[in-house]
Scaffold this motif. Sequence first.
Motif, PDB file in Angstrom:
ATOM      1  N   LEU A 234      -4.169  -1.089  10.274  1.00  0.00           N
ATOM      2  CA  LEU A 234      -4.710  -1.087   9.265  1.00  0.00           C
ATOM      3  C   LEU A 234      -5.582   0.408   9.108  1.00  0.00           C
ATOM      4  O   LEU A 234      -5.987   0.991  10.205  1.00  0.00           O
ATOM      5  N   THR A 235      -5.288   1.161   7.992  1.00  0.00           N
ATOM      6  CA  THR A 235      -5.551   2.594   7.760  1.00  0.00           C
ATOM      7  C   THR A 235      -6.791   2.795   6.749  1.00  0.00           C
ATOM      8  O   THR A 235      -6.840   1.893   5.730  1.00  0.00           O
ATOM      9  N   GLY A 236      -7.296   3.950   6.438  1.00  0.00           N
ATOM     10  CA  GLY A 236      -7.840   4.253   5.325  1.00  0.00           C
ATOM     11  C   GLY A 236      -9.309   3.934   5.391  1.00  0.00           C
ATOM     12  O   GLY A 236      -9.969   3.389   6.591  1.00  0.00           O
ATOM     13  N   PRO A 237     -10.306   3.985   4.353  1.00  0.00           N
ATOM     14  CA  PRO A 237     -11.729   3.761   4.480  1.00  0.00           C
ATOM     15  C   PRO A 237     -12.123   2.424   5.032  1.00  0.00           C
ATOM     16  O   PRO A 237     -13.099   2.332   5.649  1.00  0.00           O
ATOM     17  N   ALA A 238     -11.729   1.416   4.981  1.00  0.00           N
ATOM     18  CA  ALA A 238     -11.928   0.329   5.303  1.00  0.00           C
ATOM     19  C   ALA A 238     -11.459  -0.425   6.701  1.00  0.00           C
ATOM     20  O   ALA A 238     -11.999  -1.444   7.066  1.00  0.00           O
ATOM     21  N   ALA A 239     -10.487   0.432   7.325  1.00  0.00           N
ATOM     22  CA  ALA A 239     -10.215   0.163   8.697  1.00  0.00           C
ATOM     23  C   ALA A 239     -11.457  -0.081   9.511  1.00  0.00           C
ATOM     24  O   ALA A 239     -12.120   0.877   9.546  1.00  0.00           O
ATOM     25  N   GLY A 270       9.993   9.643   1.115  1.00  0.00           N
ATOM     26  CA  GLY A 270      10.932   9.003   1.761  1.00  0.00           C
ATOM     27  C   GLY A 270      10.468   7.734   2.516  1.00  0.00           C
ATOM     28  O   GLY A 270      11.114   7.440   3.584  1.00  0.00           O
ATOM     29  N   THR A 271       9.164   7.345   2.283  1.00  0.00           N
ATOM     30  CA  THR A 271       8.668   6.160   2.896  1.00  0.00           C
ATOM     31  C   THR A 271       8.728   4.898   1.723  1.00  0.00           C
ATOM     32  O   THR A 271       9.117   5.222   0.739  1.00  0.00           O
ATOM     33  N   TRP A 272       8.555   3.864   2.363  1.00  0.00           N
ATOM     34  CA  TRP A 272       8.629   2.401   1.387  1.00  0.00           C
ATOM     35  C   TRP A 272       7.423   1.798   1.525  1.00  0.00           C
ATOM     36  O   TRP A 272       6.555   1.609   2.423  1.00  0.00           O
ATOM     37  N   LEU A 273       7.189   1.435   0.196  1.00  0.00           N
ATOM     38  CA  LEU A 273       5.734   0.853  -0.033  1.00  0.00           C
ATOM     39  C   LEU A 273       6.196  -0.612  -0.542  1.00  0.00           C
ATOM     40  O   LEU A 273       6.873  -0.752  -1.273  1.00  0.00           O
ATOM     41  N   THR A 274       5.597  -1.549   0.207  1.00  0.00           N
ATOM     42  CA  THR A 274       5.759  -2.946  -0.008  1.00  0.00           C
ATOM     43  C   THR A 274       4.316  -3.801  -0.342  1.00  0.00           C
ATOM     44  O   THR A 274       3.332  -3.476   0.328  1.00  0.00           O
ATOM     45  N   ALA A 275       4.445  -4.620  -0.997  1.00  0.00           N
ATOM     46  CA  ALA A 275       3.177  -5.262  -1.348  1.00  0.00           C
ATOM     47  C   ALA A 275       2.898  -6.801  -0.997  1.00  0.00           C
ATOM     48  O   ALA A 275       3.886  -7.490  -1.437  1.00  0.00           O
ATOM     49  N   VAL A 335       1.527  -1.839   1.860  1.00  0.00           N
ATOM     50  CA  VAL A 335       2.160  -1.432   3.133  1.00  0.00           C
ATOM     51  C   VAL A 335       2.988  -0.405   3.068  1.00  0.00           C
ATOM     52  O   VAL A 335       3.838  -0.467   2.368  1.00  0.00           O
ATOM     53  N   GLU A 336       2.817   0.707   3.887  1.00  0.00           N
ATOM     54  CA  GLU A 336       3.695   1.785   3.971  1.00  0.00           C
ATOM     55  C   GLU A 336       4.417   1.618   5.346  1.00  0.00           C
ATOM     56  O   GLU A 336       3.873   1.682   6.343  1.00  0.00           O
ATOM     57  N   ILE A 337       5.940   1.915   5.064  1.00  0.00           N
ATOM     58  CA  ILE A 337       6.739   2.008   6.169  1.00  0.00           C
ATOM     59  C   ILE A 337       7.757   3.095   6.357  1.00  0.00           C
ATOM     60  O   ILE A 337       8.045   3.608   5.232  1.00  0.00           O
ATOM     61  N   ASP A 338       7.771   3.707   7.340  1.00  0.00           N
ATOM     62  CA  ASP A 338       8.820   4.814   7.509  1.00  0.00           C
ATOM     63  C   ASP A 338      10.168   4.412   8.165  1.00  0.00           C
ATOM     64  O   ASP A 338      10.365   4.455   9.442  1.00  0.00           O
ATOM     65  N   PRO A 339      10.962   4.085   7.190  1.00  0.00           N
ATOM     66  CA  PRO A 339      12.248   3.713   7.648  1.00  0.00           C
ATOM     67  C   PRO A 339      13.253   4.389   8.471  1.00  0.00           C
ATOM     68  O   PRO A 339      14.318   4.035   9.103  1.00  0.00           O
ATOM     69  N   TYR A 340      12.845   6.040   8.415  1.00  0.00           N
ATOM     70  CA  TYR A 340      13.597   6.753   9.176  1.00  0.00           C
ATOM     71  C   TYR A 340      13.283   6.648  10.594  1.00  0.00           C
ATOM     72  O   TYR A 340      13.919   7.643  11.266  1.00  0.00           O
ATOM     73  N   ASP A 341      12.120   6.279  10.932  1.00  0.00           N
ATOM     74  CA  ASP A 341      11.550   6.304  12.295  1.00  0.00           C
ATOM     75  C   ASP A 341      11.550   5.084  12.724  1.00  0.00           C
ATOM     76  O   ASP A 341      10.568   4.227  12.723  1.00  0.00           O
ATOM     77  N   PRO A 342      12.389   4.736  13.681  1.00  0.00           N
ATOM     78  CA  PRO A 342      12.517   3.271  14.339  1.00  0.00           C
ATOM     79  C   PRO A 342      11.407   3.012  15.112  1.00  0.00           C
ATOM     80  O   PRO A 342      11.078   2.026  15.900  1.00  0.00           O
ATOM     81  N   THR A 343      10.404   3.861  15.613  1.00  0.00           N
ATOM     82  CA  THR A 343       9.214   3.784  16.524  1.00  0.00           C
ATOM     83  C   THR A 343       8.115   3.769  15.837  1.00  0.00           C
ATOM     84  O   THR A 343       6.957   3.350  16.359  1.00  0.00           O
ATOM     85  N   SER A 344       8.063   3.877  14.429  1.00  0.00           N
ATOM     86  CA  SER A 344       6.918   3.852  13.824  1.00  0.00           C
ATOM     87  C   SER A 344       6.362   2.438  13.552  1.00  0.00           C
ATOM     88  O   SER A 344       6.803   1.605  13.343  1.00  0.00           O
ATOM     89  N   THR A 345       4.979   2.668  13.491  1.00  0.00           N
ATOM     90  CA  THR A 345       4.043   1.130  12.892  1.00  0.00           C
ATOM     91  C   THR A 345       3.813   1.142  11.736  1.00  0.00           C
ATOM     92  O   THR A 345       3.055   2.414  10.923  1.00  0.00           O
ATOM     93  N   LYS A 347       1.870   0.830   8.058  1.00  0.00           N
ATOM     94  CA  LYS A 347       0.305   0.976   7.758  1.00  0.00           C
ATOM     95  C   LYS A 347       0.071   0.286   6.544  1.00  0.00           C
ATOM     96  O   LYS A 347       0.687   0.309   5.431  1.00  0.00           O
ATOM     97  N   LYS A 348      -1.057  -0.716   6.918  1.00  0.00           N
ATOM     98  CA  LYS A 348      -1.783  -1.240   5.605  1.00  0.00           C
ATOM     99  C   LYS A 348      -2.907  -0.434   5.292  1.00  0.00           C
ATOM    100  O   LYS A 348      -3.911  -0.334   5.603  1.00  0.00           O
ATOM    101  N   ARG A 349      -2.417   0.265   3.765  1.00  0.00           N
ATOM    102  CA  ARG A 349      -3.373   1.220   3.239  1.00  0.00           C
ATOM    103  C   ARG A 349      -4.621   0.621   2.471  1.00  0.00           C
ATOM    104  O   ARG A 349      -4.245   0.206   1.223  1.00  0.00           O
ATOM    105  N   THR A 350      -5.842   0.588   2.896  1.00  0.00           N
ATOM    106  CA  THR A 350      -6.902   0.003   2.645  1.00  0.00           C
ATOM    107  C   THR A 350      -7.513   0.794   1.253  1.00  0.00           C
ATOM    108  O   THR A 350      -8.242   0.222   0.500  1.00  0.00           O
ATOM    109  N   ALA A 351      -7.054   1.843   1.155  1.00  0.00           N
ATOM    110  CA  ALA A 351      -7.662   3.147   0.118  1.00  0.00           C
ATOM    111  C   ALA A 351      -7.230   2.288  -1.136  1.00  0.00           C
ATOM    112  O   ALA A 351      -7.738   2.555  -2.270  1.00  0.00           O
TER     113      ALA A 351
END
Length: 684
Positions: A234-239, A270-275, A335-345, A347-351
Amino acid sequence: MVRRSLPLITHTGGRSAMTCRAKCGDACFQEAPNTSGNPYFGDLVAGALSRRSVLRAGMVLAGTGAVGALGATAPAAATPGNPSTGASAAPGLRFTPVQPNTADTLTVPDGYAWDVVIRWGDPLFDPDDEFDPFDQTPEKQQRQFGYNCDFLGFLPLRGRQQLLVSNHEYTSEDMMFDDYDPANPTDEQVQVAWAAHGLSVVVVEPPRGGPAGLQPVVGHELNRRFHNGSPFELTGPAAGSEHLRTTADPEGRTVLGTLNNCAGGLTPWGTWLTAEENFNQYFANANQVSDPVVSGRLARYGMSGGATGRKWEDFDPRFDLAQEPNEANRFGWVVEIDPYDPTSTPKKRTALGRFKHEAAQPRITNDGRVAVYMGDDERFDYFYKFVSSGTYQPGNSAAAKANNAALLDEGTLYVARFTGNSPAEEITGTGDLPSDGAFDGSGEWIALVSGTESFVPGMSAEEVLLFTREAGDAVGATAMDRPEDVVPSPTSGHVYVALTNNSRRGTGSNPGVDEANPRVGNKHGQVLELVETGNDAAADTFSWSLFLVCGDPQDPSTHFAGFDPEQVSPISCPDNLTFDSFGNLWISTDGNALGANDGLFGVAVEGPYRGQVKQFLTVPFGAETCGPWVDDRQVFVNVQHPGETDGSSFANPSSHWPDGGSSVPRPSVAVVWNTEGGRIGQGS
C-alpha cells in the motif's frame, strides 16, 4: 457448427445467474449501495439552461482532432453504405460483419482466422506443470495461467518477443472442479481458487513457421504469477492508516493478494495498472459488525450480509469481517505493476481512491502531468479522475524512472458532475431524442482530495481516499449507469466511457432518467463521449454527449451518433474499450441482452462513418468478451467464462471451447488475423 438456445434471461443484461453469483456476488439482485439521494440531471437542468450559452461559448477546444461542439462530426448526408459488406466503411473497419449467433466457437469475419495464445492452466515456468482438470493443486495453479482473464495488454521487448499482461478476475468453482459442493468446499479447492485469482505476466513470441499469432515462452525469467498469497504494498497518502491495519499487518502497509481485477491500463513509463472491482463479495459477516459507522461504510461498498458464496471465511479469518473489519479496506484500489522487473512488489496506489474500479487509463495533460480516468462499476455510482502533482519524464534514465515511479502517489482526485442542456420534460424515459437532436451537455470535475488536504467537509484526506464513495455522495456527484471502462482517444483526446446498463434506472424509489441515462430500465447501456475544456486532461470542466445509445437498431430508443440505424450491427451492454491506429473505437460487450453471444465491435468516431457499428467477432456460448487489444495485423480478446450458463457444471458443461470434444471450457486469450496477411480491416 452447434447453435444453442439461450436460457430465459432473468438477470441484468444477458448474464446467467451463475455468472452473476460468481462474478459480482449477485449485485444486480441487491439494492444499489448508493442511497445518498444525490440530485440527478432532471434536478439540475434549470441551472444548466441559465448557463448554457456561457458554457457552450467556452467549449472551443484546442489540440489534435478537437472540434467545437460534440456532434459536429456527424455523418455526411449521403448514405455511405450497408455494413453487410466490408467495402463501405472507415479504414480499419473494412470487413464483413459477423451476424449475431449462439455458436460455441469464436466466430470471425470471412477471410479471418483465430487461434488461442494461452489458456487457463497452461504452464508459465515449467512444461511439466501440465494442466489436468482432474488433478489441480494449489502449487500447480500458482505456476499456471489463472482463471477468467479480463484486462489484456502488451508491452515491448527486444526482438519479436512481447510481455503479455492479463488479470484473472474471479473463479467459477462449479466449472473448475468435478466434485464441488458450494455449501462445503474443500481446503484444496479453496486454495486452488486463491491461486487462480490475481495476475499473470507472460513473455510471448510468434510461433515458428506459423502464419500468425503468439505463444508463451515457458520458463522466461520475466514470467510471473500474482495470487492470493502474493504481497502487495500500500502506497500513497492513506498507507498506514488505522483503517488499513489488521492483526496480520499492524502497520497497514502490506496486503496479501488482489481480488476481482477487471479492466486497467498501461502507463507511458511502461507499467501496468489493474483495477480491483467486486471485492465486496469475498468478505463475510458484515451483519455482525456492531460499530454503526463501520457497518454503514461496509454497506456503502455492498457488504451487509452473512456468509459468502465461496466460504473463504471458513479457511482464512481475514475474510471474516466480524474478526477483521479492516481487511476489506485493503481492496478496491488501482494496482501498479512493473512487468520489466521480476523482483518488484506491486503497489496499491491509495491516492487514486477506493471503490469498485473498472478502469485506470492514463493520459498526459497539456503541462505534462498524468491524468487517470476511472469508473466505479455499480448502479448509480460515479466517474472519477486523478491528476498527478508531478510531471511525466520520458526516457529510461535512472532519474526518469525514479520520478515516474512516484507519480501516482501524489495528486488530486476528482469526481464528475454531469449537467444536461435540455428541458426535463424532453427526457421522457423512452430514449426519444430531445428537441436539440442529441443527449448532451456540460460538466465539472469536483475536487475531493489532494495529498493530505481534504475538500470534503467532515472527512479527512485519509477518509476521502478510503471511503471515496461517501465523498462522492457528500459533494453531489452524478449517479451514473455502471461506468465501466474508460479510454481516451490517442488521436483526438476525446474520452469514451462505457456505461454498461442499469435495469433499475427510473424504477421504484431509484433515481429517474436524465440526459446521460435517458431510458427507464436501461438494459442495453450507452457509450458517453467526453471532451475536456481546451482538450486538456487537467481541465476542471468538460462537454459531453451520448455517442451510442445501444440496443437493437430497429428500436427507436437506440442512437448511433446520427448514423443510419439500418446500417449498423446490434450492440448491447458495452464494457471494455480500446482504439486502433486509425482512431476507431473498439467495444467488447458483457451480458448481451439481445439473445446472442457477446462480441467485439468496431465503430468510427470521426468522419462520414461516425457511428457505424460493425461486429468483428462473437465469443463462444456463455462467454464474455474482455480485453480487447487491436493492432494493425492482429486482434486479441480475452474470452472469459465460456460455458458459464445456468445448469452448466464441470461434469456437464454447456461449452467445450477452446479444445472441443468433451473437454472442460477454459478461459483463454485468443488472437484473430487476416488469412491473406493483410492489415485488420483493410482487406487482403
